[in-house]
Design an enzyme around this catalytic site. Structure first.
Site, short mmCIF file in Angstrom:
data_model
loop_
_atom_site.label_atom_id
_atom_site.label_comp_id
_atom_site.label_asym_id
_atom_site.label_seq_id
_atom_site.Cartn_x
_atom_site.Cartn_y
_atom_site.Cartn_z
N ASP A 49 0.85 -1.20 0.00
CA ASP A 49 0.00 0.00 0.00
C ASP A 49 0.88 1.25 0.00
O ASP A 49 1.64 1.47 0.94
CB ASP A 49 -0.87 0.00 1.26
CG ASP A 49 -1.80 1.21 1.30
OD1 ASP A 49 -2.87 1.14 0.67
OD2 ASP A 49 -1.45 2.22 1.94
N TYR A 54 2.78 9.86 -0.14
CA TYR A 54 3.88 9.30 0.67
C TYR A 54 5.25 9.57 0.05
O TYR A 54 6.27 9.31 0.67
CB TYR A 54 3.72 7.78 0.87
CG TYR A 54 2.45 7.34 1.53
CD1 TYR A 54 1.59 8.24 2.17
CD2 TYR A 54 2.07 6.00 1.51
CE1 TYR A 54 0.41 7.82 2.76
CE2 TYR A 54 0.89 5.57 2.11
CZ TYR A 54 0.06 6.49 2.72
OH TYR A 54 -1.11 6.06 3.30
N HIS A 112 -7.81 9.24 -1.77
CA HIS A 112 -7.19 9.18 -0.43
C HIS A 112 -8.08 9.78 0.67
O HIS A 112 -8.21 9.23 1.75
CB HIS A 112 -5.84 9.91 -0.48
CG HIS A 112 -4.85 9.45 0.53
ND1 HIS A 112 -3.49 9.44 0.29
CD2 HIS A 112 -5.00 8.99 1.78
CE1 HIS A 112 -2.86 8.98 1.36
NE2 HIS A 112 -3.75 8.71 2.29
P1 NDP Z 1 0.60 1.10 11.94
O1 NDP Z 1 -0.57 0.92 12.82
O2 NDP Z 1 0.91 0.12 10.87
O3 NDP Z 1 1.86 1.25 12.91
C1 NDP Z 1 3.16 1.53 12.43
C2 NDP Z 1 4.02 1.84 13.66
O4 NDP Z 1 4.01 0.73 14.54
C3 NDP Z 1 5.46 2.13 13.31
O5 NDP Z 1 5.91 3.10 14.23
C4 NDP Z 1 6.15 0.79 13.55
O6 NDP Z 1 7.49 1.01 13.96
C5 NDP Z 1 5.34 0.24 14.71
N1 NDP Z 1 5.24 -1.23 14.66
C6 NDP Z 1 5.02 -1.99 13.57
N2 NDP Z 1 5.01 -3.30 13.91
C7 NDP Z 1 5.22 -3.36 15.24
C8 NDP Z 1 5.33 -4.43 16.15
N3 NDP Z 1 5.22 -5.69 15.74
N4 NDP Z 1 5.56 -4.13 17.46
C9 NDP Z 1 5.66 -2.85 17.87
N5 NDP Z 1 5.57 -1.79 17.05
C10 NDP Z 1 5.36 -2.04 15.73
O7 NDP Z 1 0.49 2.61 11.37
P2 NDP Z 1 0.50 3.30 9.95
O8 NDP Z 1 -0.03 4.67 10.19
O9 NDP Z 1 1.77 3.18 9.25
O10 NDP Z 1 -0.63 2.52 9.12
C11 NDP Z 1 -0.38 1.41 8.29
C12 NDP Z 1 -0.52 1.77 6.82
O11 NDP Z 1 -1.83 2.25 6.55
C13 NDP Z 1 0.37 2.95 6.40
O12 NDP Z 1 1.73 2.61 6.34
C14 NDP Z 1 -0.27 3.33 5.10
O13 NDP Z 1 0.10 2.42 4.08
C15 NDP Z 1 -1.75 3.20 5.48
N6 NDP Z 1 -2.33 4.49 5.96
C16 NDP Z 1 -3.35 5.03 5.22
C17 NDP Z 1 -3.95 6.21 5.59
C18 NDP Z 1 -5.06 6.75 4.77
O14 NDP Z 1 -5.46 7.90 5.00
N7 NDP Z 1 -5.58 6.01 3.84
C19 NDP Z 1 -3.50 6.97 6.78
C20 NDP Z 1 -2.45 6.30 7.52
C21 NDP Z 1 -1.91 5.11 7.11
P3 NDP Z 1 8.80 0.67 13.04
O15 NDP Z 1 8.45 1.04 11.62
O16 NDP Z 1 9.83 1.54 13.64
O17 NDP Z 1 9.07 -0.79 13.20
#
Ligand code: NDP
Length: 279
Positions: A49, A54, A112
């Protein structure tokens, strides 16, 4: 550990399918994206995704191009940026995304944000219908839409989005939207499925994780999975990338599902409210 073949797919209203676990790329810096997405593909993710906002579509495209996984086994999603609403702009924006991705089609193209203050999402949706008809987008959907926005698309164009990608996690469970989606054959895709990492210290999740010898993140993702949500967790950390897809081989009991249902909260949002973003 789960492999790509273990991840089930959910049917879309186009006849295609979407893998129930995908990889999120929000906030992955452009210069790191190819390497991180390559790691995700090696760990078994087949759905990626991204979004024009981004600023990392090129990196996603580079990882896809370098991978041994055939294009037809991958599911690539990108999204229309907020400056590109409008019938002509939206078609051109998809072309620009395809160019950055180095692809001739995406599996899913999403609006979006609805930006109700601009009130152009219906004509923008018509441009997505064109992209679906000419094959540039195998499926089309939306993100951050509420029932009233979805109603207008169906009433004014007759085309129901295949997917609505919304903020959804144990602290923001979105019961109303999920019910609306089930009624209308729209797949619910959860963004920030881990609440951006905020919930990994939650004691309820911690207790369940300990009982199952899993991590709190795996428990959260399994909860989504059992509800029928598509999840797209993001991580740049190799062991988390691997752990987050390894949720197929265990199950939460009804009691554990209920305990997580109890974490829902009225102010559980981590991101902006769709009616007020970007203002
Ligand atoms: P997530 O809920 O996926 O969380 C990501 C965070 O959690 C990062 O800081 C990561 O740290 C941490 N993390 C990941 N795995 C673990 C784990 N196993 N244990 C502990 N911490 C963990 O948040 P996102 O906001 O990134 O959402 C996911 C995806 O959704 C986005 O990447 C994007 O593709 C989409 N999105 C879409 C939006 C929209 O408006 N349509 C808005 C926001 C997101 P680290 O990377 O340091 O490991």
């Amino acid at each position: 550990m789960s492999s790509a073949t273990d991840v089930p797919a959910l049917p879309l209203n186009t006849g295609a399918e979407i893998p129930q676990i995908g990889f999120g790329t929000f906030q992955i810096p452009p210069e790191d994206t190819a390497e991180v997405v390559t790691q995700a593909l090696r760990s078994g993710y087949r759905s990626i995704d991204t979004a024009s906002m981004y600023d990392n579509e090129e990196g996603v495209g580079e990882a896809v191009a370098q991978s041994d996984v055939p294009r037809e086994e991958l599911f690539v999603t990108t999204k229309l940026g907020n400056h590109d609403h409008g019938r002509d702009s939206a078609g051109a924006a998809l072309d620009a995304s395809l160019e950055r991705l180095g692809l001739d089609y995406v599996d899913l193209y999403l609006i979006h944000w609805p930006i109700p203050s601009q009130d152009r999402y219906v004509e923008t949706w018509e441009a997505l219908e064109d992209a679906h008809a000419d094959g540039r987008a195998r499926a089309i959907g939306v993100s951050n839409f509420h029932p009233e926005h979805l109603e207008r698309l169906a009433a004014e164009t007759g085309t129901v989005p295949a997917v609505n990608q919304i903020e959804l996690h144990p602290r923001l469970q979105q019961a109303e939207l999920r019910a609306y989606h089930s009624e209308h054959g729209i797949v619910t895709e959860a963004w920030s499925p881990l609440a951006q990492g905020d919930l990994v210290e939650d004691p309820v999740l911690g207790e369940i994780a300990e009982a199952l010898d899993r991590t709190p993140a795996q428990v959260m993702l399994r909860w989504h999975f059992q509800l029928g949500n598509v999840v797209i967790p993001k991580s740049v950390t190799p062991e988390r990338i691997e752990g987050n897809i390894d949720i197929v081989g265990f199950e939460l009991s009804e009691e554990q599902m209920q305990a997580i249902a109890g974490l829902d909260s009225d102010d559980g949002r981590t991101g902006p409210h769709p009616d007020r973003f970007p203002g």
